[in-house]
Design a protein around this motif. Structure first.
Motif, PDB file in Angstrom:
ATOM      1  N   GLN A  87      22.014 -10.200  -8.685  1.00 20.52           N
ATOM      2  CA  GLN A  87      20.767  -9.851  -8.012  1.00 20.52           C
ATOM      3  C   GLN A  87      19.574 -10.558  -8.657  1.00 20.52           C
ATOM      4  O   GLN A  87      18.733 -11.122  -7.980  1.00 20.52           O
ATOM      5  CB  GLN A  87      20.551  -8.328  -8.032  1.00 20.52           C
ATOM      6  CG  GLN A  87      19.282  -7.878  -7.340  1.00 20.52           C
ATOM      7  CD  GLN A  87      19.272  -8.186  -5.853  1.00 20.52           C
ATOM      8  OE1 GLN A  87      20.285  -8.069  -5.184  1.00 20.52           O
ATOM      9  NE2 GLN A  87      18.129  -8.591  -5.335  1.00 20.52           N
ATOM     10  N   THR A  88      19.508 -10.530  -9.969  1.00 20.04           N
ATOM     11  CA  THR A  88      18.380 -11.152 -10.667  1.00 20.04           C
ATOM     12  C   THR A  88      18.623 -12.629 -10.947  1.00 20.04           C
ATOM     13  O   THR A  88      17.776 -13.468 -10.636  1.00 20.04           O
ATOM     14  CB  THR A  88      18.104 -10.417 -11.993  1.00 20.04           C
ATOM     15  OG1 THR A  88      17.802  -9.060 -11.691  1.00 20.04           O
ATOM     16  CG2 THR A  88      16.949 -11.039 -12.741  1.00 20.04           C
ATOM     17  N   ASN A  89      19.763 -12.945 -11.545  1.00 22.54           N
ATOM     18  CA  ASN A  89      19.981 -14.300 -12.034  1.00 22.54           C
ATOM     19  C   ASN A  89      20.286 -15.309 -10.933  1.00 22.54           C
ATOM     20  O   ASN A  89      19.986 -16.495 -11.104  1.00 22.54           O
ATOM     21  CB  ASN A  89      21.099 -14.316 -13.074  1.00 22.54           C
ATOM     22  CG  ASN A  89      20.717 -13.547 -14.318  1.00 22.54           C
ATOM     23  OD1 ASN A  89      19.563 -13.205 -14.535  1.00 22.54           O
ATOM     24  ND2 ASN A  89      21.694 -13.249 -15.147  1.00 22.54           N
ATOM     25  N   LEU A 111      16.410 -22.273 -17.259  1.00 21.43           N
ATOM     26  CA  LEU A 111      17.044 -21.936 -18.521  1.00 21.43           C
ATOM     27  C   LEU A 111      18.309 -21.154 -18.202  1.00 21.43           C
ATOM     28  O   LEU A 111      18.261 -19.958 -17.961  1.00 21.43           O
ATOM     29  CB  LEU A 111      16.111 -21.114 -19.412  1.00 21.43           C
ATOM     30  CG  LEU A 111      15.192 -21.904 -20.329  1.00 21.43           C
ATOM     31  CD1 LEU A 111      15.939 -22.544 -21.460  1.00 21.43           C
ATOM     32  CD2 LEU A 111      14.305 -22.869 -19.616  1.00 21.43           C
ATOM     33  N   SER A 112      19.414 -21.845 -18.194  1.00 19.19           N
ATOM     34  CA  SER A 112      20.707 -21.225 -17.930  1.00 19.19           C
ATOM     35  C   SER A 112      21.242 -20.699 -19.259  1.00 19.19           C
ATOM     36  O   SER A 112      20.490 -20.119 -20.040  1.00 19.19           O
ATOM     37  CB  SER A 112      21.652 -22.249 -17.293  1.00 19.19           C
ATOM     38  OG  SER A 112      22.881 -21.655 -16.947  1.00 19.19           O
ATOM     39  N   GLU A 144      26.464 -19.553 -11.153  1.00 18.44           N
ATOM     40  CA  GLU A 144      26.215 -19.463  -9.719  1.00 18.44           C
ATOM     41  C   GLU A 144      24.767 -19.835  -9.394  1.00 18.44           C
ATOM     42  O   GLU A 144      24.505 -20.477  -8.371  1.00 18.44           O
ATOM     43  CB  GLU A 144      26.545 -18.062  -9.216  1.00 18.44           C
ATOM     44  CG  GLU A 144      28.037 -17.777  -9.201  1.00 18.44           C
ATOM     45  CD  GLU A 144      28.375 -16.338  -8.857  1.00 18.44           C
ATOM     46  OE1 GLU A 144      27.472 -15.463  -8.843  1.00 18.44           O
ATOM     47  OE2 GLU A 144      29.566 -16.066  -8.605  1.00 18.44           O
ATOM     48  N   ALA A 145      23.840 -19.455 -10.246  1.00 16.27           N
ATOM     49  CA  ALA A 145      22.434 -19.837 -10.040  1.00 16.27           C
ATOM     50  C   ALA A 145      22.277 -21.354 -10.159  1.00 16.27           C
ATOM     51  O   ALA A 145      21.555 -21.970  -9.358  1.00 16.27           O
ATOM     52  CB  ALA A 145      21.538 -19.122 -11.046  1.00 16.27           C
ATOM     53  N   GLU A 146      22.939 -21.964 -11.130  1.00 12.03           N
ATOM     54  CA  GLU A 146      22.892 -23.423 -11.266  1.00 12.03           C
ATOM     55  C   GLU A 146      23.360 -24.090  -9.972  1.00 12.03           C
ATOM     56  O   GLU A 146      22.724 -25.028  -9.476  1.00 12.03           O
ATOM     57  CB  GLU A 146      23.803 -23.894 -12.402  1.00 12.03           C
ATOM     58  CG  GLU A 146      23.338 -23.561 -13.791  1.00 12.03           C
ATOM     59  CD  GLU A 146      24.316 -24.049 -14.855  1.00 12.03           C
ATOM     60  OE1 GLU A 146      25.263 -24.819 -14.519  1.00 12.03           O
ATOM     61  OE2 GLU A 146      24.141 -23.673 -16.027  1.00 12.03           O
ATOM     62  N   GLN A 147      24.468 -23.620  -9.446  1.00  9.47           N
ATOM     63  CA  GLN A 147      25.039 -24.212  -8.227  1.00  9.47           C
ATOM     64  C   GLN A 147      24.096 -24.036  -7.035  1.00  9.47           C
ATOM     65  O   GLN A 147      23.917 -24.958  -6.234  1.00  9.47           O
ATOM     66  CB  GLN A 147      26.413 -23.616  -7.937  1.00  9.47           C
ATOM     67  CG  GLN A 147      27.447 -23.931  -9.010  1.00  9.47           C
ATOM     68  CD  GLN A 147      27.532 -25.411  -9.324  1.00  9.47           C
ATOM     69  OE1 GLN A 147      27.875 -26.221  -8.465  1.00  9.47           O
ATOM     70  NE2 GLN A 147      27.207 -25.779 -10.559  1.00  9.47           N
TER      71      GLN A 147
END
Length: 173
Positions: A87-89, A111-112, A144-147
């Motif tokens: 939800q957040t990341n 910033l991963s 998943e956020a990076e992708q």
């Protein structure tokens, strides 16, 4: 330069905001609740990444350094930790990145976490081309956020920079 730093009251964000402000950059310091900062080049903006960001004005922002996120939950209470991290990341990050595109922001620095690569190495240091080996919900949500960011970048032209730092620590951590 006009820079938005998310998580400006967090460990990394507070030091980064101060450092860039002292260099002469204009820092828009994101927090979830209103806060004051002791530098004339730091101005607060408060919002929740998971909210509708339609009323947030980022038109003067050139770069976003996205430090905010869900991390280091010592006593987990969420029924589904993975969904809480996502939800957040993931969704919060994507909300902000989409707002960046709409506002004409040039660069989005994310910033991963090194946890995308796993918990440890045995023979050599982690390398950018290593296979992804997320061992927990936090690391998976960061990957998943990076992708999602890379996909958005490809579709829109937003310059995305992904940094996978190790655990950052120091005074007052």
């Amino acid at each position: 330069m006009n820079i938005l730093i998310t998580g400006s009251n967090g460990f990394l964000g507070q030091y980064l905001s101060q450092f860039l402000a002292e260099k002469g950059d204009s820092v828009l310091a994101h927090t979830r609740k209103a806060q004051t900062f002791d530098h004339p080049n730091i101005h607060n903006i408060n919002f929740d990444l998971n909210d509708n960001l339609a009323n947030i004005d980022l038109n003067q922002v050139e770069v976003i350094i996205h430090c905010a996120g869900r991390a280091h939950v010592m006593h987990e209470t969420a029924a589904s930790p993975l969904e809480a991290y996502r939800q957040t990341n993931v969704q919060g990050t994507l909300n902000l990145a989409q707002k960046a595109v709409q506002s004409g922001v040039k660069r989005f620095i994310y910033l991963s976490s090194i946890k995308v690569n796993g918990e440890q190495t045995t023979t050599q240091a982690f390398h950018p081309n290593d296979d992804v080996r997320t061992d927990d919900p936090y690391g998976l949500s960061k990957y998943e956020a990076e992708q999602a960011l890379l996909d958005l970048s490809q579709r829109t032209g937003l310059e995305v920079v992904i940094i996978r730092p190790v655990l950052i620590y120091g005074p007052n951590v």
